[in-house]
Design an enzyme around this catalytic site. Sequence first.
Site, mmCIF file in Angstrom:
data_model
loop_
_atom_site.group_PDB
_atom_site.id
_atom_site.type_symbol
_atom_site.label_atom_id
_atom_site.label_comp_id
_atom_site.label_asym_id
_atom_site.label_seq_id
_atom_site.Cartn_x
_atom_site.Cartn_y
_atom_site.Cartn_z
ATOM 1 N N TYR A 75 0.836 -1.210 0.000
ATOM 2 C CA TYR A 75 0.000 0.000 0.000
ATOM 3 C C TYR A 75 0.870 1.259 0.000
ATOM 4 O O TYR A 75 0.657 2.173 -0.800
ATOM 5 C CB TYR A 75 -0.911 -0.024 1.230
ATOM 6 N N ALA A 93 3.989 1.640 -0.924
ATOM 7 C CA ALA A 93 4.767 1.786 -2.161
ATOM 8 C C ALA A 93 3.905 2.350 -3.288
ATOM 9 O O ALA A 93 4.352 3.199 -4.072
ATOM 10 C CB ALA A 93 5.360 0.439 -2.571
#
Length: 243
Positions: free
Chosen positions: A149, A151
Amino acid sequence: MHAIVTGHSRGLGAAIAQCLLARGLTVLGLSRHGNPALAERFATGLSEVSLDLSDPSSLCAALHTTPLKTFLAADGPALLINNAGMLQPVARLGTQDAAAIVRAGQLNFIAPLLLANAFAATGRLERERRIVHVSSGAARSAYAGWSIYGAGKAGLDHHARAVAAEQHPWLRICSLAPGVIDTDMQAEVRASDPADFPQRARFDALKRDALLTPAAIAAERLVDYLLSDAFGRETVADLRQLA
């Protein structure tokens, strides 16, 4: 003025769509499920396309078909709010489901880039374009268990920086973290296994202490900023600091 809102069926996306419609904008909502309440209330202002944004082939096809193609090419200023996203997989590296990684990458990162590219392609001086990537504090602070999430959201931040560096005279863009909003995603956070997400207790406390921002309030602030002259001066921003 018209706007495209992804993930308009619930949560922050529904609140943003409602806010825009209430201000007289025409809205195209993109999500797997429609929003019957908004469709009934704003019968002439809201159009909807049922679309799984985590499926790249479906999204690529939709970009070249009516009504999305027509909406993208409409005259006048326009807004794109890339709001749709998913939290899962919440898990430590080495235990993440491969299919969940692909789905999250497509929804949280690839779909916003595809939409932004198609949206920008129709812009020109007389067709101002404004793009909001709904980012997250997780893009700027690392949380164990949220590597996928975080990234994806960090990727949206950097996409906004790179697009701003291109200096399109008719385009403004901002990757905007809205704060901690009281939505279904927060309920999902509080249901996480602390072994996978050690920060869960912090989010439990935010709910217990009534420190989550209602989606309607966050949406009003976001739309106020999006429509203001100040929009785009910062390419990566936090709505709480702007407020």
